[in-house]
Every structure is written in C-alpha cells, then in structure tokens.
Design a protein around this motif. Structure first.
Motif, PDB file in Angstrom:
ATOM      1  N   SER A  98       0.720  -1.253   0.040  1.00  0.00           N
ATOM      2  CA  SER A  98      -0.116   0.105   0.112  1.00  0.00           C
ATOM      3  C   SER A  98       1.008   1.391   0.128  1.00  0.00           C
ATOM      4  O   SER A  98       2.043   1.091   0.465  1.00  0.00           O
ATOM      5  N   SER A  99       0.386   2.471  -0.659  1.00  0.00           N
ATOM      6  CA  SER A  99       1.482   3.556  -0.551  1.00  0.00           C
ATOM      7  C   SER A  99      -0.404   4.470  -0.540  1.00  0.00           C
ATOM      8  O   SER A  99      -1.018   4.373  -1.070  1.00  0.00           O
ATOM      9  N   LEU A 100       0.087   6.099   0.148  1.00  0.00           N
ATOM     10  CA  LEU A 100      -0.727   6.970  -0.321  1.00  0.00           C
ATOM     11  C   LEU A 100      -1.406   6.855  -1.392  1.00  0.00           C
ATOM     12  O   LEU A 100      -2.208   6.972  -1.323  1.00  0.00           O
ATOM     13  N   GLN A 101      -1.114   7.316  -1.992  1.00  0.00           N
ATOM     14  CA  GLN A 101      -1.551   7.521  -2.939  1.00  0.00           C
ATOM     15  C   GLN A 101      -0.692   7.539  -4.343  1.00  0.00           C
ATOM     16  O   GLN A 101      -1.418   6.453  -5.250  1.00  0.00           O
ATOM     17  N   ASP A 102      -0.017   7.887  -4.770  1.00  0.00           N
ATOM     18  CA  ASP A 102       1.116   7.714  -6.067  1.00  0.00           C
ATOM     19  C   ASP A 102       1.701   6.772  -6.157  1.00  0.00           C
ATOM     20  O   ASP A 102       2.734   7.080  -5.757  1.00  0.00           O
ATOM     21  N   THR A 103       1.598   5.213  -7.122  1.00  0.00           N
ATOM     22  CA  THR A 103       2.963   4.295  -6.479  1.00  0.00           C
ATOM     23  C   THR A 103       4.459   4.499  -7.474  1.00  0.00           C
ATOM     24  O   THR A 103       4.949   3.883  -6.521  1.00  0.00           O
ATOM     25  N   SER A 104       3.907   5.809  -8.119  1.00  0.00           N
ATOM     26  CA  SER A 104       5.574   6.133  -8.387  1.00  0.00           C
ATOM     27  C   SER A 104       6.464   6.779  -7.926  1.00  0.00           C
ATOM     28  O   SER A 104       7.223   6.779  -7.707  1.00  0.00           O
ATOM     29  N   THR A 105       6.052   7.549  -6.993  1.00  0.00           N
ATOM     30  CA  THR A 105       6.838   8.015  -6.275  1.00  0.00           C
ATOM     31  C   THR A 105       6.367   8.127  -4.659  1.00  0.00           C
ATOM     32  O   THR A 105       7.828   8.302  -3.444  1.00  0.00           O
ATOM     33  N   ASP A 106       5.460   7.684  -3.902  1.00  0.00           N
ATOM     34  CA  ASP A 106       5.422   6.954  -2.556  1.00  0.00           C
ATOM     35  C   ASP A 106       6.371   5.819  -2.038  1.00  0.00           C
ATOM     36  O   ASP A 106       5.685   4.871  -3.095  1.00  0.00           O
ATOM     37  N   THR A 107       6.645   5.999  -0.747  1.00  0.00           N
ATOM     38  CA  THR A 107       6.900   4.660  -1.159  1.00  0.00           C
ATOM     39  C   THR A 107       5.946   3.960  -0.450  1.00  0.00           C
ATOM     40  O   THR A 107       4.837   4.180   0.080  1.00  0.00           O
ATOM     41  N   GLN A 108       6.047   2.277  -0.997  1.00  0.00           N
ATOM     42  CA  GLN A 108       5.381   0.697  -1.068  1.00  0.00           C
ATOM     43  C   GLN A 108       5.588  -0.065   0.326  1.00  0.00           C
ATOM     44  O   GLN A 108       6.953   0.195   0.474  1.00  0.00           O
ATOM     45  N   TYR A 109       4.721   0.046   1.404  1.00  0.00           N
ATOM     46  CA  TYR A 109       4.808  -0.758   2.759  1.00  0.00           C
ATOM     47  C   TYR A 109       4.421  -2.259   1.999  1.00  0.00           C
ATOM     48  O   TYR A 109       3.176  -2.464   1.363  1.00  0.00           O
ATOM     49  N   PHE A 110       4.676  -3.082   2.195  1.00  0.00           N
ATOM     50  CA  PHE A 110       4.389  -4.199   1.575  1.00  0.00           C
ATOM     51  C   PHE A 110       4.103  -5.458   2.842  1.00  0.00           C
ATOM     52  O   PHE A 110       4.866  -5.552   4.474  1.00  0.00           O
ATOM     53  N   GLY A 111       2.675  -6.070   2.997  1.00  0.00           N
ATOM     54  CA  GLY A 111       2.599  -7.199   3.589  1.00  0.00           C
ATOM     55  C   GLY A 111       3.137  -8.254   3.761  1.00  0.00           C
ATOM     56  O   GLY A 111       3.835  -8.329   3.449  1.00  0.00           O
ATOM     57  N   PRO A 112       3.259  -9.009   4.821  1.00  0.00           N
ATOM     58  CA  PRO A 112       3.685 -10.257   4.936  1.00  0.00           C
ATOM     59  C   PRO A 112       3.928 -11.518   3.884  1.00  0.00           C
ATOM     60  O   PRO A 112       4.400 -12.806   3.380  1.00  0.00           O
ATOM     61  N   GLY A 113       2.274 -11.003   2.714  1.00  0.00           N
ATOM     62  CA  GLY A 113       2.248 -12.106   1.528  1.00  0.00           C
ATOM     63  C   GLY A 113       1.805 -13.584   1.693  1.00  0.00           C
ATOM     64  O   GLY A 113       1.622 -13.259   3.038  1.00  0.00           O
ATOM     65  N   THR A 114       0.866 -14.272   1.202  1.00  0.00           N
ATOM     66  CA  THR A 114       0.115 -14.989   0.941  1.00  0.00           C
ATOM     67  C   THR A 114       0.548 -16.223   0.273  1.00  0.00           C
ATOM     68  O   THR A 114       0.944 -15.696  -0.915  1.00  0.00           O
ATOM     69  N   ARG A 115       1.451 -17.360   1.055  1.00  0.00           N
ATOM     70  CA  ARG A 115       1.581 -18.160   0.568  1.00  0.00           C
ATOM     71  C   ARG A 115       1.481 -19.490  -0.419  1.00  0.00           C
ATOM     72  O   ARG A 115       0.059 -19.977   0.689  1.00  0.00           O
ATOM     73  N   LEU A 116       0.518 -19.454  -1.825  1.00  0.00           N
ATOM     74  CA  LEU A 116      -0.453 -20.353  -2.296  1.00  0.00           C
ATOM     75  C   LEU A 116       0.603 -21.328  -3.079  1.00  0.00           C
ATOM     76  O   LEU A 116       1.201 -21.570  -3.730  1.00  0.00           O
ATOM     77  N   THR A 117      -0.049 -22.473  -2.396  1.00  0.00           N
ATOM     78  CA  THR A 117       0.584 -23.828  -2.992  1.00  0.00           C
ATOM     79  C   THR A 117      -0.706 -24.469  -4.133  1.00  0.00           C
ATOM     80  O   THR A 117      -1.461 -24.567  -3.397  1.00  0.00           O
ATOM     81  N   VAL A 118      -0.294 -25.305  -5.005  1.00  0.00           N
ATOM     82  CA  VAL A 118      -1.868 -25.550  -6.051  1.00  0.00           C
ATOM     83  C   VAL A 118      -0.797 -26.896  -6.399  1.00  0.00           C
ATOM     84  O   VAL A 118       0.131 -27.412  -6.822  1.00  0.00           O
ATOM     85  N   LEU A 119      -1.655 -27.981  -5.390  1.00  0.00           N
ATOM     86  CA  LEU A 119      -1.904 -29.372  -6.507  1.00  0.00           C
ATOM     87  C   LEU A 119      -2.212 -29.990  -7.330  1.00  0.00           C
ATOM     88  O   LEU A 119      -3.514 -29.248  -7.398  1.00  0.00           O
TER      89      LEU A 119
END
Lengths: 114, 116
Positions: free
Chosen positions: A93-114
């Motif tokens: 997520s970022s404030l408004q503009d992904t080109s200029t504002d810092t993006q803060y990342f979540g820990p992620g979702t690990r998807l495994t497809v069998l």
C-alpha cells in the motif's frame, strides 16, 4: 500505526479451484498494489487499485482479478488455478501514487496449488 | 519501458567485509530508485530511496546507495557486513509518470550471504 496485513498467510488449493486473497492497507493509504513472487520470475506486478478503480495492470491472464472496497481494503481472485500459480502473493500500500510514494509491503500469502 | 538489472543472483561476504550489490536501470524519464530487503518468510522492507537532490542516499541499517546518472546505476553498499544482513535485496525503479502508468519495476533480486 499498523502495517499492511494479508490473509490468509498460507493456502493450499488444487488445480481448477479458485482462491481469494485479502489485503488491508495501512490506515490512510488509498493505493493498493499486488505482486506475484516466484523463484523463476521474481517479483511481477499484477495490478494496482486506487479509489476502488483498477489504475494499472500487469501482463497476467484474465484469471487474475481484483477489487478494492471503499475502505481501501483489497482482494485478489484467481480462478481455475494452475500449478504455475503457486507463488508468494504480496500486497503493498502507498498513500496515493505508486511512482513516488513509498510502498509498504505485507508479509504475503503463500499459495500452493497441487 | 523501464527495467532493472541486478547482476548475479548471489553474493557472499565475510562478516565485517564491504557489501556491494549492483543495480543498473533503464528509464526514459528521470527515475525514482529504491532498494528493498526481504528476510525469509517476510514481505519487502524499504531500505532507501532516491528521488531528487543529493545523489548519495543513506538508508536504514547502515546501507547507502549512490545514484549515478551517467552510468545509469544505483549500487547499494554497506561498509561492514553483519550476520543479520543475510537476506534478499531488490532494486526497483519507477518512472514518475504517475496515474494510470504508476508502478514499480523490480530487479530479479540478489541473495546476500554473510560468512562468520
């Protein structure tokens, strides 16, 4: 201030199923981006949402879709899962503009497809 | 289109040695440049970013990077490696166009190992 949260953290599905992943951005952030991370392809941009509208899209098939709600929370959906969809899905997520504002990342979702 | 090249996939250094992770970019407009770090089973964390102004940028955990326009480079350095620096490092570029074209483009990443 709470960081970006993603649920669930781990998911196991079988081919042909569909899956929905959720992302809650930092409070006040209006832009949410999604990325797929795999060992072979690295970090690839899926799409970005701003004010409930998809603002930018990467080169992924139509099986990958998303949406954003009025509180800026976002979901992404993958239909008709394939083995190659196994990956870590990151939300940022970022404030408004992904080109200029810092993006803060979540820990992620690990998807495994069998 | 913008792109990022991170040469090599793995760098190994001894504890206390200099860390140098290379990043070259391609962009049709003046870029913003970023370095992110990812520890095992975690998301990405911003180390530092270059926007405008001073070309030497200092970040967290003792890292710094220098923007060299003539070389289209943004290499990451740390004078003395610590065991806790072992992680994967990503360089990213954005082209400042904003709006519908807003996105970050990431390099493939470099895994840093630190030997005792």
């Amino acid at each position: 201030k709470a960081g970006v949260t993603q649920t669930p953290r781990y998911l196991i599905k079988t081919r042909g199923q569909q899956v929905t992943l959720s992302c809650s951005p930092i409070s006040g952030h209006r832009s949410v981006s999604w990325y797929q991370q795999t060992p072979g392809q690295g970090l690839q941009f899926l799409f970005e949402y701003f004010s409930e509208t998809q603002r930018n899209k990467g080169n992924f098939p139509g099986r990958f879709s998303g949406r954003q709600f009025s509180n800026s929370r976002s979901e992404m959906n993958v239909s008709t899962l394939e083995l190659g969809d196994s990956a870590l899905y990151l939300c940022a997520s970022s404030l408004q503009d992904t080109s200029t504002d810092t993006q803060y990342f979540g820990p992620g979702t690990r998807l495994t497809v069998l | 289109a913008q792109s990022v090249t991170q040469l090599g996939s793995h760098v190994s250094v001894s504890e206390g040695a200099l860390v140098l992770l290379r990043c070259n970019y391609s962009s049709s407009v003046p870029p913003y440049l970023f370095w992110y770090v990812q520890y095992p089973n975690q998301g990405l964390q911003l180390l530092l970013k270059y926007t405008t102004g001073a070309t030497l940028v200092k970040g967290i955990n003792g890292f710094e990077a220098e923007f060299k326009k003539s070389e289209t480079s943004f290499h990451l350095t740390k004078p003395s490696a610590h065991m806790s620096d072992a992680a994967e490092y990503f360089c990213a570029v954005s082209d400042l166009r904003g709006g519908a074209n807003s996105k970050l483009t990431f390099g493939k990443g470099i895994t840093l190992s630190v030997r005792p």
